[in-house]
Design a protein around this motif. Structure first.
Motif, PDB file in Angstrom:
ATOM      1  N   VAL A 105      17.214  -1.884  30.709  1.00 38.01           N
ATOM      2  CA  VAL A 105      17.213  -2.958  31.712  1.00 38.01           C
ATOM      3  C   VAL A 105      17.024  -2.379  33.112  1.00 38.01           C
ATOM      4  CG1 VAL A 105      18.529  -4.878  32.708  1.00 38.01           C
ATOM      5  CG2 VAL A 105      18.662  -4.436  30.286  1.00 38.01           C
ATOM      6  N   GLY A 106      15.797  -2.040  33.445  1.00 35.87           N
ATOM      7  CA  GLY A 106      15.450  -1.595  34.795  1.00 35.87           C
ATOM      8  C   GLY A 106      16.310  -0.491  35.361  1.00 35.87           C
ATOM      9  N   GLY A 107      16.519  -0.560  36.691  1.00 35.65           N
ATOM     10  CA  GLY A 107      17.287   0.463  37.394  1.00 35.65           C
ATOM     11  C   GLY A 107      18.728   0.534  36.932  1.00 35.65           C
ATOM     12  N   LEU A 108      19.331  -0.617  36.629  1.00 31.64           N
ATOM     13  CA  LEU A 108      20.716  -0.636  36.158  1.00 31.64           C
ATOM     14  C   LEU A 108      20.813   0.031  34.787  1.00 31.64           C
ATOM     15  CD1 LEU A 108      23.664  -1.437  36.558  1.00 31.64           C
ATOM     16  CD2 LEU A 108      23.097  -3.695  35.609  1.00 31.64           C
ATOM     17  N   GLY A 109      19.847  -0.234  33.930  1.00 36.51           N
ATOM     18  CA  GLY A 109      19.827   0.389  32.606  1.00 36.51           C
ATOM     19  C   GLY A 109      19.697   1.900  32.689  1.00 36.51           C
ATOM     20  N   LEU A 110      18.856   2.355  33.610  1.00 38.42           N
ATOM     21  CA  LEU A 110      18.688   3.797  33.820  1.00 38.42           C
ATOM     22  C   LEU A 110      19.993   4.410  34.318  1.00 38.42           C
ATOM     23  CD1 LEU A 110      16.782   6.246  33.908  1.00 38.42           C
ATOM     24  CD2 LEU A 110      16.142   5.566  36.224  1.00 38.42           C
ATOM     25  N   TRP A 111      20.676   3.701  35.213  1.00 39.80           N
ATOM     26  CA  TRP A 111      21.959   4.174  35.734  1.00 39.80           C
ATOM     27  C   TRP A 111      22.994   4.275  34.608  1.00 39.80           C
ATOM     28  CZ3 TRP A 111      26.905   2.034  36.212  1.00 39.80           C
ATOM     29  CH2 TRP A 111      27.763   2.687  37.112  1.00 39.80           C
ATOM     30  N   VAL A 112      23.029   3.252  33.736  1.00 39.31           N
ATOM     31  CA  VAL A 112      23.941   3.249  32.590  1.00 39.31           C
ATOM     32  C   VAL A 112      23.667   4.460  31.701  1.00 39.31           C
ATOM     33  CG1 VAL A 112      24.408   2.061  30.399  1.00 39.31           C
ATOM     34  CG2 VAL A 112      24.454   0.779  32.541  1.00 39.31           C
ATOM     35  N   HIS A 113      22.390   4.718  31.450  1.00 41.16           N
ATOM     36  CA  HIS A 113      22.003   5.877  30.627  1.00 41.16           C
ATOM     37  C   HIS A 113      22.513   7.176  31.252  1.00 41.16           C
ATOM     38  CE1 HIS A 113      19.658   8.603  28.190  1.00 41.16           C
ATOM     39  NE2 HIS A 113      19.137   9.109  29.280  1.00 41.16           N
ATOM     40  N   ARG A 114      22.374   7.295  32.567  1.00 46.44           N
ATOM     41  CA  ARG A 114      22.829   8.510  33.254  1.00 46.44           C
ATOM     42  C   ARG A 114      24.340   8.679  33.168  1.00 46.44           C
ATOM     43  NH1 ARG A 114      18.903   7.475  38.262  1.00 46.44           N
ATOM     44  NH2 ARG A 114      17.043   8.511  37.454  1.00 46.44           N
ATOM     45  N   GLN A 115      25.076   7.554  33.250  1.00 46.08           N
ATOM     46  CA  GLN A 115      26.539   7.638  33.150  1.00 46.08           C
ATOM     47  C   GLN A 115      26.941   8.157  31.770  1.00 46.08           C
ATOM     48  OE1 GLN A 115      27.865   7.169  36.212  1.00 46.08           O
ATOM     49  NE2 GLN A 115      25.706   6.696  36.559  1.00 46.08           N
ATOM     50  N   ASP A 123      30.946  16.569  32.392  1.00 45.00           N
ATOM     51  CA  ASP A 123      30.841  17.126  33.742  1.00 45.00           C
ATOM     52  C   ASP A 123      32.201  16.975  34.448  1.00 45.00           C
ATOM     53  OD1 ASP A 123      30.320  16.257  36.791  1.00 45.00           O
ATOM     54  OD2 ASP A 123      28.804  17.717  36.194  1.00 45.00           O
ATOM     55  N   GLU A 124      32.753  18.092  34.922  1.00 52.11           N
ATOM     56  CA  GLU A 124      34.123  18.099  35.447  1.00 52.11           C
ATOM     57  C   GLU A 124      34.320  17.124  36.603  1.00 52.11           C
ATOM     58  OE1 GLU A 124      37.288  21.292  37.311  1.00 52.11           O
ATOM     59  OE2 GLU A 124      35.636  22.040  36.081  1.00 52.11           O
ATOM     60  N   LYS A 125      33.436  17.177  37.590  1.00 52.06           N
ATOM     61  CA  LYS A 125      33.561  16.281  38.746  1.00 52.06           C
ATOM     62  C   LYS A 125      33.415  14.822  38.310  1.00 52.06           C
ATOM     63  CE  LYS A 125      31.763  15.212  43.285  1.00 52.06           C
ATOM     64  NZ  LYS A 125      30.681  15.279  44.223  1.00 52.06           N
ATOM     65  N   TYR A 126      32.447  14.576  37.434  1.00 55.27           N
ATOM     66  CA  TYR A 126      32.206  13.218  36.949  1.00 55.27           C
ATOM     67  C   TYR A 126      33.438  12.681  36.216  1.00 55.27           C
ATOM     68  CZ  TYR A 126      30.083   9.231  34.721  1.00 55.27           C
ATOM     69  OH  TYR A 126      29.816   7.949  34.312  1.00 55.27           O
ATOM     70  N   MET A 127      34.035  13.514  35.348  1.00 52.83           N
ATOM     71  CA  MET A 127      35.173  13.076  34.544  1.00 52.83           C
ATOM     72  C   MET A 127      36.401  12.764  35.410  1.00 52.83           C
ATOM     73  SD  MET A 127      33.830  12.904  31.627  1.00 52.83           S
ATOM     74  CE  MET A 127      35.150  12.626  30.468  1.00 52.83           C
TER      75      MET A 127
END
Length: 200
Positions: A105-115, A123-127
């Protein structure tokens, strides 16, 4: 393309439709040339006095922009949406649709995939910083229908199953013979155990 992907961000090397990818690249380059000349769109008479597929009239520019077509992609600050803003979009999407957005789903879908990717990489900082915010809203770390779980989660579920049932022979079906819910912990555990058997 927009109906399928939710945006007009056709990749440069879009294998499913090379002609579309070439055309999008060409009109972006054309627009860039026009802007360098201080021109927003081409006006008659056109070069060679005919409109081609790559002629950018004001009407065509307007049509593309009304669809959400981006003339510049990938590196401009306006296209880099802050994490918190995407998070708000995610929450709104969930409230409006009753489910998490597909990764297509567009940019939001790409963001979800990255998360999900950052989460799987632990990833330590991410977690520490971002994952807890997504956990708090009940975000699904695996895409819908995906039964994959981490080794630690699989082991934990197996130990819980063993302490309740006195054995580690995880069945394919529930006791009443019904097929298990494909999204249940029991099913995910079964698939995890099955993957261990096939690996060893």
């Amino acid at each position: 393309y927009k109906e399928e992907h939710g945006d007009c961000l056709v990749p440069t090397k879009y294998k499913e439709d090379w002609e579309l990818a070439k055309w999008v690249k060409a009109i972006r380059e054309k627009k860039s040339i026009l802007l360098r000349k201080g021109i927003e769109a081409e006006v008659p008479p056109f070069h060679g006095n005919k409109i081609t597929l790559r002629t950018l009239t004001a009407d065509r520019v307007e049509t593309l922009e009304s669809m959400g077509f981006a003339w510049i992609v990938g590196s401009t600050k306006e296209l880099r949406i802050p994490w918190e803003e995407r998070f708000r979009e995610l929450v709104e999407y969930r409230e409006e649709n009753g489910r998490w957005p597909s990764q297509t789903v567009g940019g939001l879908g790409l963001w979800v995939h990255r998360q999900r990717k950052k989460y799987s990489q632990k990833d330590e900082k991410y977690m520490l910083e971002w994952a807890p915010k997504l956990d708090k809203i009940g975000f699904e770390w695996a895409p819908r229908g995906n039964t994959s779980i981490s080794w630690d989660d699989g082991f934990r579920l197996l130990m819980e199953y063993g302490s309740i049932n006195g054995h580690l022979d995880v069945p394919v079906n529930e006791d009443d013979g019904e097929r298990m819910d494909g999204k249940s912990d029991m099913y995910r555990l079964h698939k995890w155990v099955e993957s261990l058997h096939s690996a060893y």
